[in-house]
Design a protein around this motif. Structure first.
Motif, PDB file in Angstrom:
ATOM      1  N   LEU A 130       0.850  -1.261  -0.081  1.00  0.00           N
ATOM      2  CA  LEU A 130      -0.027   0.027   0.116  1.00  0.00           C
ATOM      3  C   LEU A 130       0.948   1.350   0.022  1.00  0.00           C
ATOM      4  CD1 LEU A 130      -2.689  -1.114   2.684  1.00  0.00           C
ATOM      5  CD2 LEU A 130      -2.923  -1.218  -0.021  1.00  0.00           C
ATOM      6  N   ARG A 131       1.930   1.368   0.959  1.00  0.00           N
ATOM      7  CA  ARG A 131       2.649   2.386   0.973  1.00  0.00           C
ATOM      8  C   ARG A 131       4.077   2.132   1.837  1.00  0.00           C
ATOM      9  NH1 ARG A 131       2.364   5.066   5.784  1.00  0.00           N
ATOM     10  NH2 ARG A 131       0.747   4.222   7.219  1.00  0.00           N
ATOM     11  N   ILE A 132       5.028   2.983   1.641  1.00  0.00           N
ATOM     12  CA  ILE A 132       6.188   2.893   2.761  1.00  0.00           C
ATOM     13  C   ILE A 132       5.722   3.558   3.958  1.00  0.00           C
ATOM     14  CG2 ILE A 132       8.540   3.750   3.045  1.00  0.00           C
ATOM     15  CD1 ILE A 132       8.881   3.401   0.175  1.00  0.00           C
ATOM     16  N   VAL A 133       5.938   2.684   4.991  1.00  0.00           N
ATOM     17  CA  VAL A 133       5.807   3.414   6.325  1.00  0.00           C
ATOM     18  C   VAL A 133       7.040   4.095   6.892  1.00  0.00           C
ATOM     19  CG1 VAL A 133       5.299   2.895   8.843  1.00  0.00           C
ATOM     20  CG2 VAL A 133       4.247   1.455   7.107  1.00  0.00           C
ATOM     21  N   GLY A 134       8.121   3.643   6.348  1.00  0.00           N
ATOM     22  CA  GLY A 134       9.491   4.166   6.892  1.00  0.00           C
ATOM     23  C   GLY A 134      10.815   3.383   6.530  1.00  0.00           C
ATOM     24  N   ALA A 135      11.768   3.985   6.903  1.00  0.00           N
ATOM     25  CA  ALA A 135      13.128   3.193   6.904  1.00  0.00           C
ATOM     26  C   ALA A 135      13.481   3.284   8.284  1.00  0.00           C
ATOM     27  CB  ALA A 135      13.982   3.604   5.794  1.00  0.00           C
ATOM     28  N   TYR A 136      14.112   2.115   8.820  1.00  0.00           N
ATOM     29  CA  TYR A 136      14.713   1.907  10.165  1.00  0.00           C
ATOM     30  C   TYR A 136      16.024   1.426  10.253  1.00  0.00           C
ATOM     31  CZ  TYR A 136       9.916   3.110  10.515  1.00  0.00           C
ATOM     32  OH  TYR A 136       8.660   3.699  10.453  1.00  0.00           O
ATOM     33  N   GLY A 137      16.853   1.946  11.387  1.00  0.00           N
ATOM     34  CA  GLY A 137      18.259   1.205  11.517  1.00  0.00           C
ATOM     35  C   GLY A 137      18.326   1.453  13.225  1.00  0.00           C
ATOM     36  N   GLY A 138      19.541   1.590  13.621  1.00  0.00           N
ATOM     37  CA  GLY A 138      20.007   1.707  14.779  1.00  0.00           C
ATOM     38  C   GLY A 138      20.033   0.737  15.725  1.00  0.00           C
ATOM     39  N   GLU A 139      20.246   0.600  16.990  1.00  0.00           N
ATOM     40  CA  GLU A 139      20.568  -0.154  17.818  1.00  0.00           C
ATOM     41  C   GLU A 139      19.280  -1.371  18.214  1.00  0.00           C
ATOM     42  OE1 GLU A 139      22.818  -0.360  20.906  1.00  0.00           O
ATOM     43  OE2 GLU A 139      24.205   0.850  19.743  1.00  0.00           O
ATOM     44  N   SER A 140      18.042  -0.655  17.835  1.00  0.00           N
ATOM     45  CA  SER A 140      16.864  -1.768  17.960  1.00  0.00           C
ATOM     46  C   SER A 140      16.616  -2.653  16.866  1.00  0.00           C
ATOM     47  CB  SER A 140      15.454  -0.778  17.978  1.00  0.00           C
ATOM     48  OG  SER A 140      15.231  -0.187  16.668  1.00  0.00           O
ATOM     49  N   MET A 141      17.420  -2.552  15.818  1.00  0.00           N
ATOM     50  CA  MET A 141      17.813  -3.310  14.654  1.00  0.00           C
ATOM     51  C   MET A 141      18.677  -4.321  14.930  1.00  0.00           C
ATOM     52  SD  MET A 141      14.906  -2.600  13.089  1.00  0.00           S
ATOM     53  CE  MET A 141      14.958  -3.443  11.588  1.00  0.00           C
ATOM     54  N   PHE A 142      19.435  -4.104  15.719  1.00  0.00           N
ATOM     55  CA  PHE A 142      20.577  -5.407  16.075  1.00  0.00           C
ATOM     56  C   PHE A 142      19.865  -6.758  16.674  1.00  0.00           C
ATOM     57  CE2 PHE A 142      24.978  -3.115  16.474  1.00  0.00           C
ATOM     58  CZ  PHE A 142      24.499  -2.056  15.748  1.00  0.00           C
ATOM     59  N   ILE A 143      20.340  -7.858  15.958  1.00  0.00           N
ATOM     60  CA  ILE A 143      19.906  -8.987  16.523  1.00  0.00           C
ATOM     61  C   ILE A 143      20.935 -10.183  16.614  1.00  0.00           C
ATOM     62  CG2 ILE A 143      18.349 -11.175  15.704  1.00  0.00           C
ATOM     63  CD1 ILE A 143      16.490  -9.131  14.474  1.00  0.00           C
ATOM     64  N   THR A 144      20.984 -10.846  17.424  1.00  0.00           N
ATOM     65  CA  THR A 144      21.986 -11.984  17.783  1.00  0.00           C
ATOM     66  C   THR A 144      21.142 -13.193  17.753  1.00  0.00           C
ATOM     67  OG1 THR A 144      23.497 -10.716  18.959  1.00  0.00           O
ATOM     68  CG2 THR A 144      23.573 -13.190  19.011  1.00  0.00           C
ATOM     69  N   TYR A 145      21.387 -14.247  16.650  1.00  0.00           N
ATOM     70  CA  TYR A 145      20.439 -15.380  16.551  1.00  0.00           C
ATOM     71  C   TYR A 145      20.942 -16.438  17.316  1.00  0.00           C
ATOM     72  CZ  TYR A 145      18.581 -13.109  12.429  1.00  0.00           C
ATOM     73  OH  TYR A 145      17.593 -12.341  11.919  1.00  0.00           O
ATOM     74  N   ARG A 184      25.673 -12.390  14.204  1.00  0.00           N
ATOM     75  CA  ARG A 184      25.128 -11.105  14.554  1.00  0.00           C
ATOM     76  C   ARG A 184      24.744 -10.302  13.372  1.00  0.00           C
ATOM     77  NH1 ARG A 184      28.782  -8.010  17.968  1.00  0.00           N
ATOM     78  NH2 ARG A 184      30.349  -8.587  16.201  1.00  0.00           N
ATOM     79  N   CYS A 185      23.680  -9.577  13.589  1.00  0.00           N
ATOM     80  CA  CYS A 185      23.281  -8.763  12.191  1.00  0.00           C
ATOM     81  C   CYS A 185      22.822  -7.272  12.731  1.00  0.00           C
ATOM     82  CB  CYS A 185      21.982  -9.301  11.638  1.00  0.00           C
ATOM     83  SG  CYS A 185      22.562 -10.904  10.631  1.00  0.00           S
ATOM     84  N   ALA A 186      22.870  -6.328  11.898  1.00  0.00           N
ATOM     85  CA  ALA A 186      22.450  -4.948  12.138  1.00  0.00           C
ATOM     86  C   ALA A 186      21.674  -4.760  10.924  1.00  0.00           C
ATOM     87  CB  ALA A 186      23.420  -3.934  12.230  1.00  0.00           C
ATOM     88  N   TYR A 187      20.382  -4.905  10.933  1.00  0.00           N
ATOM     89  CA  TYR A 187      19.414  -4.506   9.946  1.00  0.00           C
ATOM     90  C   TYR A 187      19.199  -3.031   9.683  1.00  0.00           C
ATOM     91  CZ  TYR A 187      18.660  -9.583   9.805  1.00  0.00           C
ATOM     92  OH  TYR A 187      19.071 -10.921   9.827  1.00  0.00           O
ATOM     93  N   VAL A 188      18.912  -2.616   8.437  1.00  0.00           N
ATOM     94  CA  VAL A 188      18.365  -1.429   8.104  1.00  0.00           C
ATOM     95  C   VAL A 188      17.101  -1.960   7.272  1.00  0.00           C
ATOM     96  CG1 VAL A 188      18.487   0.573   6.579  1.00  0.00           C
ATOM     97  CG2 VAL A 188      20.636  -0.046   7.985  1.00  0.00           C
TER      98      VAL A 188
END
Length: 153
Positions: A78-93, A98-102
């Motif tokens: 429908l639309r783009i909500v936004g683009a996100y990065g930063g500490e809240s996007m760090f994940i350790t599986y 370890r990944c830092a997603y944008v």
């Protein structure tokens, strides 16, 4: 598909080291205003449907692919909500990767709510009202994206 051949080849070279990766997330709502969240194996926190981009893939195509792979149903963006990065996007599986997603988050609609989850990747999906969201344990980025999509937790 839990891990792409591209990411597998990167992991063979860098091991568990931190990778910065492009991703997509879906804010999927139904006709009564509920949002669809999922839990993956090995994680009790609720999250948005989504995943990583493949080399050369357009982000909007990637979110439709992820929805199709994880829910077995077609959707539309429908639309783009936004683009996100930063500490809240760090994940350790669980395996230590370890990944830092944008991530680019998209508001999406399912073509049909009769979906079947990909059990190798997801263990549970459910619809939640805005009131339910405050009671859930979600991944750190979820509240930020849902607030931008008009669903404050």
């Amino acid at each position: 598909m839990p891990i792409s051949p591209y990411l597998t080849s990167l992991r063979e070279r860098v091991g568990n080291d931190l990778l910065l990766l492009p991703a997509v997330s879906a804010v999927i709502r139904n006709d009564v205003g509920e949002v669809l969240l999922a839990r993956s194996h090995g994680n009790d926190e609720w999250a948005l449907i989504g995943g990583g981009l493949e080399p050369g893939e357009e982000p909007a195509s990637a979110i439709l692919r992820e929805i199709r792979e994880e829910l077995g149903v077609e959707a539309r963006v429908l639309r783009i909500v936004g683009a996100y990065g930063g500490e809240s996007m760090f994940i350790t599986y669980p395996n230590g990767d370890r990944c830092a997603y944008v991530t680019t988050a998209y508001a999406c609609r399912l073509v049909s709510e009769a979906f079947t989850i990909e059990e190798d990747e997801l263990r549970e999906v459910a619809w939640f009202t805005p009131e339910d969201l405050s009671q859930l344990e979600t991944q750190p980025y979820v509240a930020r994206i849902l607030a931008d999509a008009g669903m404050a937790i």
